[in-house]
Enzyme design. Structure first.
Site, mmCIF file in Angstrom:
data_model
loop_
_atom_site.group_PDB
_atom_site.id
_atom_site.type_symbol
_atom_site.label_atom_id
_atom_site.label_comp_id
_atom_site.label_asym_id
_atom_site.label_seq_id
_atom_site.Cartn_x
_atom_site.Cartn_y
_atom_site.Cartn_z
ATOM 1 N N ASP A 12 0.865 -1.201 0.000
ATOM 2 C CA ASP A 12 0.000 0.000 0.000
ATOM 3 C C ASP A 12 0.891 1.237 0.000
ATOM 4 O OD1 ASP A 12 -2.407 1.623 0.288
ATOM 5 O OD2 ASP A 12 -1.833 1.917 2.369
ATOM 6 N N SER A 13 0.259 2.386 -0.216
ATOM 7 C CA SER A 13 1.018 3.645 -0.179
ATOM 8 C C SER A 13 1.529 3.953 1.232
ATOM 9 C CB SER A 13 0.126 4.796 -0.656
ATOM 10 O OG SER A 13 -0.950 4.971 0.246
ATOM 11 N N CYS A 75 -4.422 -1.383 -1.956
ATOM 12 C CA CYS A 75 -4.594 0.049 -2.191
ATOM 13 C C CYS A 75 -5.537 0.213 -3.380
ATOM 14 C CB CYS A 75 -3.226 0.647 -2.501
ATOM 15 S SG CYS A 75 -3.243 2.375 -2.961
ATOM 16 N N GLU A 156 -2.770 9.047 7.660
ATOM 17 C CA GLU A 156 -1.372 8.595 7.665
ATOM 18 C C GLU A 156 -0.557 9.399 8.694
ATOM 19 O OE1 GLU A 156 -0.230 6.243 5.240
ATOM 20 O OE2 GLU A 156 1.868 6.348 5.830
ATOM 21 N N CYS A 190 -11.028 3.319 0.129
ATOM 22 C CA CYS A 190 -9.601 3.589 0.340
ATOM 23 C C CYS A 190 -9.216 2.828 1.589
ATOM 24 C CB CYS A 190 -9.365 5.092 0.541
ATOM 25 S SG CYS A 190 -7.707 5.493 1.177
ATOM 26 N N HIS A 192 -7.086 3.233 3.790
ATOM 27 C CA HIS A 192 -6.780 4.011 5.000
ATOM 28 C C HIS A 192 -8.051 4.249 5.846
ATOM 29 C CE1 HIS A 192 -2.930 4.922 3.138
ATOM 30 N NE2 HIS A 192 -2.554 5.632 4.192
HETATM 31 N N1 DGL Z 1 -4.766 3.465 0.773
HETATM 32 C C1 DGL Z 1 -4.865 3.876 -0.554
HETATM 33 C C2 DGL Z 1 -6.163 3.533 -1.233
HETATM 34 O O1 DGL Z 1 -6.743 2.537 -0.882
HETATM 35 C C3 DGL Z 1 -4.249 5.167 -0.993
HETATM 36 C C4 DGL Z 1 -4.382 6.361 -0.155
HETATM 37 C C5 DGL Z 1 -3.418 7.392 -0.644
HETATM 38 O O2 DGL Z 1 -2.217 7.135 -0.551
HETATM 39 O O3 DGL Z 1 -3.891 8.423 -1.160
HETATM 40 O O4 DGL Z 1 -6.611 4.192 -2.130
#
Ligand code: DGL
Length: 269
Positions: A12-13, A75, A156, A190, A192
């Protein structure tokens, strides 16, 4: 019987994919995992497609060097921008992704479904087409789509530096236009966002929340089973946490987030 005890790579990011990893590690208790978060370059959701592709390719190569047998793009943003290209580049390894779980929410016949995701995920043709197709078959359901610029970044940063209150401020502003909408389902598009599932739920009248991770876990399991790549049941599960930000590895932060996150309740202490 053929077994493959190599780990599964999860990417993931940043910290978001840990929410996916939690579900996968519980659904596949014999499997080991290597988690890689690109926290140094998060967030991805407001980057260009090309930038995300370059970063994702780097992450995939890094995980392949760890001898993983399969890859999970934990992600939504990376999945919608790069999965097809990564599958073309690495045909010998099964690659899985995660997408906003809008279909199950529609199937459950909710009246007002709110989809939250990064601007990029929602802007791409893939989601637009999908939404258009679903819209054609719905009579009593309204899909509200809300891009959330800055939200993943706030989460984050709050996770990395506890005590900040950015996320609450962001959420309050973002959800304001929907305060009077009787939202009965929220799709977390997302990875997150499950980290703040509690706060999102509190905004509305206990909506049903969809993240799609269980479906992904089942799909991963059956694919590995058919490919005779499941780990044998005497394999002791190990989870390795890696990051592009060395300080996060040293501080054990991913590990702490993973342990503290309760995926059934969607709460994070
Ligand atoms: N967690 C990621 C997603 O599911 C990316 C969030 C990000 O880095 O902008 O889209």
């Amino acid at each position: 019987m053929h077994y493959d005890n190599r780990p599964i790579g999860v990417f993931d990011s940043g910290v978001g994919g840990l929410t996916v990893l939690k579900t996968l590690s519980q659904l596949l208790p014999d499997e080991s995992f290597v988690y890689y978060g690109d926290s140094l370059h998060a967030p991805y959701g407001e980057k260009s497609r090309q930038e995300i592709l370059t970063l994702s390719k780097k992450a995939v190569r890094y995980l392949l060097d760890k001898n993983v047998k399969a890859l999970v793009l934990a992600c939504n943003t990376a999945t919608s921008t790069t999965k097809a290209e990564l599958m073309r580049l690495y045909p010998n390894i099964p690659i899985f992704g995660i997408e906003p779980a809008l279909k199950p929410a529609v199937k459950d016949k909710h009246k007002h479904i709110l989809v939250l995701a990064t601007p990029l995920t929602l802007k791409l043709e893939k989601f637009q087409k999908f939404q258009y197709q679903l819209n054609q078959y719905m009579e009593q359901t309204t899909i509200h789509v809300l891009p959330c610029p800055g939200l993943a970044n706030a989460i984050e940063k709050d996770v990395i530096a506890p005590g900040r209150r950015e996320t609450e401020i962001f959420l309050d502003e973002l959800l304001k236009p929907y305060r009077r909408v009787p939202v009965d389902a929220v799709v977390l598009g997302c990875t997150h966002y499950p980290l703040i599932k509690d706060s999102i739920k509190k905004y509305f009248n206990e909506p049903e929340v969809y993240d799609g991770y269980t479906g992904l876990g089942r799909h991963l399991k059956t694919t590995l089973e058919h490919a005779k790549k499941l780990a044998d049941n005497r394999n002791t599960q190990t989870i390795t946490f890696l990051s592009s930000d060395q300080q996060l590895v040293e501080s054990g932060l991913y590990n702490q987030v993973f342990d503290a996150y309760d995926h059934t309740e969607g709460s994070f202490q």
